[in-house]
Design a protein around this motif. Sequence first.
Motif, PDB file in Angstrom:
ATOM      1  N   LEU A 134     -54.087 -42.978  54.464  1.00  0.00           N
ATOM      2  CA  LEU A 134     -53.188 -42.748  55.596  1.00  0.00           C
ATOM      3  C   LEU A 134     -51.754 -43.140  55.241  1.00  0.00           C
ATOM      4  CD1 LEU A 134     -55.373 -44.041  58.571  1.00  0.00           C
ATOM      5  CD2 LEU A 134     -54.722 -41.670  58.080  1.00  0.00           C
ATOM      6  N   ALA A 138     -48.645 -40.523  55.145  1.00  0.00           N
ATOM      7  CA  ALA A 138     -47.399 -40.754  55.883  1.00  0.00           C
ATOM      8  C   ALA A 138     -46.205 -40.721  54.943  1.00  0.00           C
ATOM      9  CB  ALA A 138     -47.465 -42.099  56.616  1.00  0.00           C
ATOM     10  N   THR A 160     -49.053 -43.927  63.183  1.00  0.00           N
ATOM     11  CA  THR A 160     -49.506 -44.431  61.877  1.00  0.00           C
ATOM     12  C   THR A 160     -49.661 -45.947  61.905  1.00  0.00           C
ATOM     13  OG1 THR A 160     -48.434 -42.595  60.734  1.00  0.00           O
ATOM     14  CG2 THR A 160     -48.980 -44.519  59.410  1.00  0.00           C
TER      15      THR A 160
END
Length: 182
Positions: A134, A138, A160
């Motif tokens: 993740l 991002a 996020t």
Amino acid sequence: MKTRKETLNNLVMSLCEIVIGVLLLINPIGYTTGILVVLGVVLALAGLVSAVAYFRQPPEEAVLGHQLSIGLIEITVGLFCALRAKWLIATVPVLILLYGVVLLVTGFVKIQWAIDLFRLKRGPWFVPLISAALAFLAAAIIFMNPLTTTAFLWTYTAITLIVEAVVDIISVIFRGRKRREG
């Protein structure tokens, strides 16, 4: 004892990330401006303390440190942040790029965390690996188009932060549970 302290620190940091994420979702510009002003005031006060401490020391000791110059720098940067927060907000694309760098570093740290869990055979090692993915996702989005709309970037950053924090909390819980079982 040290492990409990680390676990508590990880949980507190994750909860702080969740709070920051929620506040960014609610009012990103207002929240960020407020944070900049508060940090600026705190930094200026810290600089004032450093400068005063310099003059309170005997000259022989004061000359060995850099408290006056550090204090003056802190005061200058702090006042700039407090008084020019809106200007800093206008530089968001640059700050977002720096945030992308931080996300990359965080992703690498989480990869090591996942490998450590795998090597120690503790808990689901893939959870911090997902968190790293993740973070890399991002960072990739940020690096591909840092000039996208500010609203999208704020929203994405907030989400996020929240998702990564939840994944980190799950990792901490599983890591702690495995220690008790082991």
